[in-house]
Design a protein around this motif. Structure first.
Motif, short mmCIF file in Angstrom:
data_model
loop_
_atom_site.label_atom_id
_atom_site.label_comp_id
_atom_site.label_asym_id
_atom_site.label_seq_id
_atom_site.Cartn_x
_atom_site.Cartn_y
_atom_site.Cartn_z
N GLN A 19 25.94 50.33 40.75
CA GLN A 19 25.81 48.98 41.30
C GLN A 19 26.42 47.94 40.36
O GLN A 19 26.91 46.90 40.80
CB GLN A 19 24.35 48.67 41.58
N GLU A 20 26.38 48.22 39.06
CA GLU A 20 26.99 47.30 38.11
C GLU A 20 28.50 47.25 38.31
O GLU A 20 29.12 46.17 38.25
CB GLU A 20 26.66 47.73 36.68
N LEU A 21 29.11 48.41 38.60
CA LEU A 21 30.55 48.45 38.87
C LEU A 21 30.89 47.59 40.08
O LEU A 21 31.89 46.86 40.08
CB LEU A 21 30.98 49.90 39.11
N PHE A 22 30.07 47.66 41.12
CA PHE A 22 30.28 46.81 42.29
C PHE A 22 30.31 45.35 41.87
O PHE A 22 31.17 44.57 42.32
CB PHE A 22 29.16 47.04 43.31
N GLY A 23 29.38 44.96 41.00
CA GLY A 23 29.34 43.57 40.54
C GLY A 23 30.60 43.16 39.81
O GLY A 23 31.14 42.07 40.04
N TYR A 24 31.09 44.05 38.92
CA TYR A 24 32.28 43.70 38.16
C TYR A 24 33.52 43.62 39.05
O TYR A 24 34.39 42.76 38.86
CB TYR A 24 32.49 44.70 37.02
N LEU A 25 33.61 44.54 40.02
CA LEU A 25 34.74 44.46 40.95
C LEU A 25 34.67 43.19 41.79
O LEU A 25 35.70 42.53 42.03
CB LEU A 25 34.74 45.69 41.86
N ALA A 26 33.46 42.84 42.23
CA ALA A 26 33.29 41.60 42.99
C ALA A 26 33.61 40.39 42.12
O ALA A 26 34.21 39.41 42.59
CB ALA A 26 31.86 41.51 43.52
N LEU A 27 33.23 40.46 40.85
CA LEU A 27 33.52 39.36 39.92
C LEU A 27 35.02 39.20 39.74
O LEU A 27 35.55 38.07 39.74
CB LEU A 27 32.83 39.62 38.58
N GLY A 28 35.74 40.32 39.60
CA GLY A 28 37.19 40.25 39.44
C GLY A 28 37.85 39.68 40.68
O GLY A 28 38.71 38.77 40.58
N ALA A 29 37.46 40.19 41.85
CA ALA A 29 38.04 39.68 43.09
C ALA A 29 37.68 38.22 43.30
O ALA A 29 38.53 37.40 43.70
CB ALA A 29 37.54 40.52 44.27
N GLY A 30 36.42 37.87 43.02
CA GLY A 30 36.00 36.48 43.16
C GLY A 30 36.72 35.56 42.22
O GLY A 30 37.05 34.41 42.58
N GLY A 31 36.99 36.04 41.00
CA GLY A 31 37.73 35.22 40.05
C GLY A 31 39.14 34.91 40.51
O GLY A 31 39.62 33.77 40.40
N VAL A 32 39.81 35.93 41.06
CA VAL A 32 41.17 35.72 41.56
C VAL A 32 41.16 34.71 42.71
O VAL A 32 41.99 33.79 42.77
CB VAL A 32 41.77 37.07 42.03
N LEU A 33 40.20 34.89 43.64
CA LEU A 33 40.12 33.98 44.78
C LEU A 33 39.76 32.56 44.35
O LEU A 33 40.28 31.58 44.90
CB LEU A 33 39.09 34.49 45.79
N SER A 34 38.88 32.44 43.36
CA SER A 34 38.49 31.12 42.89
C SER A 34 39.67 30.42 42.21
O SER A 34 39.85 29.21 42.35
CB SER A 34 37.30 31.23 41.95
N TYR A 35 40.45 31.20 41.46
CA TYR A 35 41.63 30.60 40.81
C TYR A 35 42.60 30.10 41.87
O TYR A 35 43.15 28.99 41.77
CB TYR A 35 42.31 31.64 39.92
N TRP A 36 42.79 30.92 42.93
CA TRP A 36 43.67 30.48 44.03
C TRP A 36 43.12 29.22 44.68
O TRP A 36 43.85 28.27 44.97
CB TRP A 36 43.80 31.60 45.05
N ALA A 37 41.79 29.23 44.93
CA ALA A 37 41.17 28.08 45.59
C ALA A 37 41.29 26.82 44.75
O ALA A 37 41.50 25.71 45.28
CB ALA A 37 39.69 28.38 45.87
#
Length: 843
Positions: free
Chosen positions: A664-682
């Motif tokens: 479940q921690e891996l899920f969090g880190y992958l979500a964090l990475g994807a969220g970071g990319v999207l937030s940078y774009w936003a």
């Protein structure tokens, strides 16, 4: 099983399968597993599929853990023992699921079945049983019950509970028939099925008899009934006498039995012909078993009337206990069972239980057997229940008792002092699901004082929060609580225990009951609680405009971080089990009910003010196209609902769920990475004041909270802190420095701080505000808007304006929280009353 051929083995609804067919189903299940021994977890309920799975494991030599649905969802047993396979029901379909691809076959040769000692399988500690244990006990039970292929049992218990397993095993050993059902004994459908199937026996625990007293059980026409068995705890002698007398008159045999899961489980029984003369006895050993009473030095006690510890010896004694996966490889280390019960021989050779070995207190050097005290007071006409410490004796009762006369009796007969005796009347004596008195709750009530309008024990707090009976092995996670209940129970725990234990949501009720640590005037609360309070104060202050242009924005974004943390903590196991829609219901239902009520009321009251906005708010996308008006704080609910849906999506895909279940921690880190990319774009494409409200912008903050839940060491915390700082510098470039500082401070405090000691009144206030934080957030806009209309900041001055605004927001939010909780309790009480009325109508 094949020897019984075409004889019917199991009936379930319209299905009837023979012993030959059951053997075929069992072999088919075993064939789905590798040939080498595999550890299999089975959801053990009253279904043909699960019985076949259980038997298939036994026949093929695969050790099996029998679990209930709640313990599978809880995940602690699965995590502790890492079974290679799980057989459970998902959306009504039974599935065999591979959990561990590289499971080593490190099991003791004899290991066959594992059960919880409590029957709830909530706690990771399990009893290890061999096939020989189970076979010998089944044959012994079949012998003294005189079972044959003509018998038919009906399930009143699931077989993850050792009593239910014993009924199943003994009847299968005799070639008898078993009707599988989950119907309650208070429903007419149960008795209709009983008659139509020609059932010959009933297996009851004490709680069943309480239910049956509300019905016309003893007056029913049950021509096929041959015998009744009672186990699972002591049945009060008066109630036992009533039922045993009626049973003898109806020519039903009534067997009182004694056992423990550690004995597979049966150890002794009272023959029906001797029962009325031995109401307080557990009778004689089962065939092949031996009961011995020993004194404190371990010497046998043979004289009648002299108490000692009861020890059982026989081929059904367990292999030992397990608490970790490694324990499954240990060979037998238990050859006799120290029951923990105090007992004495009777003149006729039968055994009478006198109390629990641990049910003693020592007041000023005087050793007092609490069970003996209860028994002697009962003989004097007082139906009471006793608990205590080495400083205090607690006596509880329900109904009407002359308390002064009771006190005089105890003082005179036992030589105790009145100040050391606490007599208390309860609305009802708390019971465990087995029907036994819940002495842990009584002890907690003794320690926490008389009723003060709040729960007096952890179990009572849990029962009030969830609106249902809970057992000592239940946890907040196994009961599937949500984030709002988490905050409410945190407040209750501080009141009961004196602090909020770290990770309490994973601890059992019994374990929490034992964690009382009251220090006068002192308390400690989780840093997360204070962060939530500071965020709420910041939001109210910012919206009031008390500090002018400076403001202290960033509190709502910090709350989104806490939301991610709460989802990981509370709903991670539910997502890992594939129960995604249950996650959405638990995480969103309460919040959306309140949200829709409020915005509907606003739209009805002010139709012109918010014309044209209804669709976006009702469909939860208004945060993507915001306006600065009185509705803008509700962006948070929209964003939270969107992010909850996004979190749920990967868990709907079986291959991804398989990967993330144990990671479940891996899920969090992958979500964090994807969220970071999207937030940078936003941050480069979504401009204006509403950037932080967009799910693409704030999603990484939610993911950061998820990761924070798993950040147990300094390295993970440092890494997440670095991610936070970098994100603030990259994504929030257009926001004021105070926003960045306040948001960063709140998140870092949640990451690095644990419990913070506070004066008890301050701690209570903080927990109260935190537990009502959602309602404070939702309702704070009303006093804010009123004060803006009054131009109160200019008229009154900044400080009075702030005091009135914050006080009104807190009062309104806490009042709304209490009102909503009260309505929930009223609804539950009404539903419970309806169920009881329906049950009573069957009498």
């Amino acid at each position: 099983m094949e020897s019984f051929g075409e004889a019917i083995a199991l009936e379930q609804d319209a299905r009837r399968i023979s012993y030959r067919e059951l053997a075929t189903l069992s072999e088919a299940f075993a064939a789905r597993l590798p040939a080498s021994p595999q550890l299999v977890a089975v959801q053990a309920c009253n279904r043909i599929e699960t019985v076949a799975a259980y038997l298939g494991c036994l026949r093929a030599g695969h050790p099996v853990i029998l679990l209930n649905r709640e313990s599978i969802a809880d995940g602690r047993v699965i995590s502790a023992y890492q079974p290679g396979w799980l057989f459970s029901s998902k959306k009504g379909q039974w599935r065999l699921e591979r959990l561990n691809e590289s499971e080593p076959a490190d099991f003791a040769d004899e290991l066959a079945v594992m059960l919880s000692t409590s029957g709830t399988t909530g706690a990771p500690k399990l009893v290890k049983l061999s096939r020989g244990n189970i076979q010998s006990n089944a044959e012994a039970i079949a012998a003294y019950l005189q079972l044959s292929a003509r018998e038919c049992a009906i399930t009143t218990l699931n077989f993850f509970y050792s009593y239910g397993m014993a009924v199943l095993n003994s009847h299968l050993a005799a070639g008898a028939r078993i009707v599988l059902t989950d119907l309650s004994v208070v429903t007419p459908e149960f008795w209709s099925l009983f008659r139509s199937s020609g059932t010959t026996s009933l297996a009851f625990v004490p709680y069943h008899f309480e239910l049956l007293e509300r019905t016309d059980f003893l007056g029913q026409d049950l021509p096929s009934l041959r015998y009744i068995t009672q186990a699972g705890g002591r049945l009060h002698p008066d109630r036992l006498k009533r039922f045993a007398t009626q049973a003898r008159q109806r020519q039903w045999q009534f067997f009182v039995m004694y056992g423990q899961t550690e004995a597979s489980p049966r150890m002794s029984y009272v023959p029906p012909e001797d029962l009325l003369e031995n109401l307080e006895s557990v009778g004689r050993p089962i065939p092949g078993g031996e009961l011995v009473i020993i004194d404190e030095e371990g010497n046998p006690v043979t004289a009648p009337g002299r108490a000692g510890e009861l020890v059982y010896r026989g081929p059904n004694v367990m292999l030992g206990y397990a608490e970790t996966r490694a324990d499954l490889a240990r060979p037998r280390d238990t050859f006799e069972l120290r029951t923990g019960d105090m007992a004495e021989l009777q003149p006729n050779g039968y055994v009478r239980i006198t109390g629990r070995l641990k049910r003693f207190i020592k007041l000023y050097g005087l050793r007092i057997n609490l069970d003996d005290l209860e028994g002697r007071l009962a003989q004097a006409g007082y139906q009471v229940y006793c608990v205590g410490t080495d400083e205090t004796l607690g006596i509880f009762f329900e109904g009407e008792i002359d308390e002064e006369a009771l006190l005089d009796t105890v003082v005179r007969s036992w030589g105790l002092r009145r100040p050391d005796i606490h007599v208390r009347k309860l609305r009802e004596i708390p019971l465990l699901p087995s029907g036994k008195v819940d002495y842990a709750r009584l002890n907690a009530q003794l320690l926490t004082g008389p009723e003060t309008g709040r729960p007096r024990s952890v179990q009572e707090a849990f029962a009030e929060a969830f609106g249902e009976d809970v057992s000592g092995d239940d946890t907040f996670i196994s009961l599937e609580g949500d984030s709002i209940l988490f905050l409410h129970l945190s407040l209750s725990l501080e009141q009961i225990l004196g602090y909020v234990p770290a990770g309490w949501e994973k601890k059992s009720v019994n374990r929490l009951e034992a964690m009382v640590r009251r220090k006068p005037g002192k308390a400690s609360v989780p840093a997360e609680t204070l962060v939530r309070c500071l965020a709420i104060f910041g939001i109210i202050t910012n919206h009031l405009g008390t500090l002018g242009e400076w403001g202290i924005a960033g509190g709502a974004v910090a709350l989104m971080f806490l939301s991610g943390l709460s989802v990981a903590r509370i709903h991670g196991a539910r997502l890992a089990a594939g129960r995604v829609f249950e996650f959405l219901k638990a995480s969103l239902l309460r919040i959306l009910v309140v949200y829709y009520v409020i915005i509907t009321a606003i739209f009805v009251a002010l139709p012109q003010e918010f014309a044209g906005q209804e669709r976006s708010w009702y469909l939860l996308y208004a945060n993507m196209n915001m306006r600065w008006d009185a509705l803008y704080p509700f962006w948070f609910v929209c964003a939270y609902a969107q992010l909850a849906a996004l979190v749920a999506l990967p868990w709907l895909i079986p291959p991804l769920r398989h990967i993330f279940r144990e990671r479940q921690e891996l899920f969090g880190y992958l979500a964090l990475g994807a969220g970071g990319v999207l937030s940078y774009w936003a941050s480069r494409n979504i401009h204006g004041d509403f950037f932080f409200m967009h799910p693409l912008a704030i999603g990484y903050v939610f993911a950061l909270g998820w990761c924070a839940y798993f950040a147990a060491d300094i390295y993970r915390k440092a890494a997440l802190s670095a991610v936070l700082v970098i994100s603030i510098l990259l994504f929030w470039t257009t926001y004021a420095i105070q926003f960045k500082l306040f948001f960063g401070f709140l998140v870092l405090s949640s990451l690095w701080l644990k419990n913070i000691p506070l004066p008890r009144p301050v701690a209570k206030a903080a927990l109260t505000i935190a537990s009502a934080s959602f309602f404070i957030y939702i309702f704070h806009i009303f006093p804010v808007e009123v004060l803006l209309l009054l131009d109160a900041r200019e008229s009154w001055g900044p400080l009075p304006h702030w005091i009135v605004g914050v006080s009104a927001a807190l009062f309104l939010g806490i009042a709304a929280d209490r009102a909503f909780t009260g309505l929930e309790h009223l609804l539950r009480s009404w539903l419970s009353s309806r169920r009881e009325a329906e049950a009573s109508s069957l009498a």
